[in-house]
Design a protein around this motif. Structure first.
Motif: not given
Length: 427
Positions: A159-174
């Protein structure tokens, strides 16, 4: 599809002790399961305990009550079947990309040669080949998060657990990373059986997940489980996608009838807490909706103002509590009372606010009633003592501060900071 239960969360509650020795309950009676072959999203606003729940699943913190089981065995420490991807990347700045990816394998005692082989394979999988010897400071945010993914995937967790993994990135990168994650998930040979992602982004939940668990806040309770029966890749423009987004907005903002929340005019201060919103903030939101013809799309207005939707939700809750706006899906709509409030002159606007707060803001109503019964004077400590029966000390103080802000603006009551005394205003 393999539907094996990987993790069971059974009646899990979690409390922490505050600075004043008070109990702060973060999770309350959470019950859910995570299965092989699916992506699950934990969706909730700030204060819903999403990250605490994820760390409980990982075995990084233990529940106060209830149990977490991995493949049927109760956890008593770190979950051996999980690996975590963090919002803040959490890389070791003095280690190269390859060394960072090898960290978990080294901790497990994997021999050097095997460690190197598996790390290079994970780096290649996540699209970072060529950067093995680079250091985190040399990488963009998106590339650093790729290292975080590789470091987790190299462990080949169930099981891969991800805690808001995209929220620190800019919109396009996310967006690019989400797309690549889905491509890896649907391809052969993805080295994990299931994914659990924490998010407060509703569209992200619908885009990625097979099931969404919606958590309420303060404390975190499970509000609903929503199945996302959409084929991948998913089209944000499809009516089915939009319908699910609207349904989740209704759940997240508490408008769904099955939540059983009492009406503000009938609720107690603990059953319907005051949102952490200033009068100026909620009035500004109502004005924006009025200026836009009486209806706005919440994601659009959040993007326009460069705020997270999570930041606007307390203002939405406050305006809805006072019947100045109503929420339908992702849309904010002006009510007749909101129209009158935002178009009146200052004095009339204050009178409208006072009347709505007196009747529809439970704590404000309670303070007005208590002051009326006590001859117009009461110490704030009286209300804090009552509030602490349902809130932590910090939350009780925030509730009182918000009530004082609303009461002062509406000229319902005043507060003397030196004496700590609330005084009923007489019109």
């Amino acid at each position: 599809m393999d539907n094996t239960i990987l993790v069971e969360v059974d009646a899990v509650s979690k409390s922490f002790t505050g600075a004043a020795g008070d109990e702060l309950r973060v999770l309350d009676g959470i019950k859910l399961d995570l299965r092989s072959g699916e992506i699950v999203a934990l969706l909730g606003r700030s204060g819903s305990g999403k990250s605490t729940l994820l760390r409980t699943i990982a075995g990084l913190i233990g529940p106060t009550s209830g149990t977490v089981r991995y493949r049927g065995k109760e956890l008593n420490g770190a979950n051996p079947g999980t690996a975590m991807v963090f919002q803040s990347f959490a890389l070791m700045p003095w280690l190269s990309v390859q060394d960072n990816v090898e960290l978990g394998l080294a901790a497990r005692g994997v021999p050097t040669a095997e460690r190197r082989e598996r790390a290079l394979k994970a780096i290649d999988l996540i699209g970072l080949d060529g950067f093995e010897s680079a250091y985190p400071r040399e990488l963009s945010g998106g590339m650093r998060q790729r290292v975080g993914f590789a470091r987790a995937l190299v462990l080949e967790p169930d099981l891969l657990l991800m805690d808001e993994p995209f929220s620190a990135l800019d919109v396009l990168t996310a967006e690019n990373l989400r797309t690549e994650l889905m491509s890896l998930w649907t391809a052969e040979g993805f080295p994990t059986k299931g994914i659990c992602i924490v998010t407060h982004n509703i569209e992200e939940a619908v885009l990625l997940a097979d099931r969404v668990f919606v958590l309420g806040a303060n404390p975190g309770r499970l509000r609903a489980e929503v199945k996302i029966n959409l084929a991948r890749p998913r089209d944000r423009r499809s009516p089915a996608f939009a319908k699910l987004v609207d349904h989740l907005y209704d759940l997240l903002t508490g408008r769904e009838p099955e939540l059983g929340l009492p009406e503000p005019a009938e609720a107690t201060p603990t059953a319907r807490p005051l949102p952490a919103a200033s009068v100026g903030g909620l009035a500004g939101l109502v004005e924006i909706v009025h200026t836009n013809g009486g209806r706005v799309d919440l994601p659009d207005i959040a993007a326009e103002l460069s705020f997270e939707i999570d930041d606007l939700l307390p203002l939405v809750d406050a305006a809805a509590m006072l019947d100045l706006l109503f929420v339908a899906g992702a849309d904010l709509n002006l009510t007749p009372m909101g129209e009158a409030f935002t178009t009146a002159d200052i004095q009339q606007s204050k009178k409208i606010f006072a009347e709505q707060a007196r009747h529809r803001a439970p704590l404000v109503r309670t303070i007005c009633t208590a002051l009326g019964s006590a001859g117009g004077y009461l110490r704030a400590g009286f209300f804090l003592d009552l509030l602490r029966r349902g809130f932590s000390a910090a939350d009780a103080q925030q509730q009182l501060d918000t009530a004082v802000d609303w009461g002062r603006y509406g000229e319902l009551f005043d507060y003397d900071n030196d004496s700590g005394q609330l005084t009923l205003e007489h019109s």
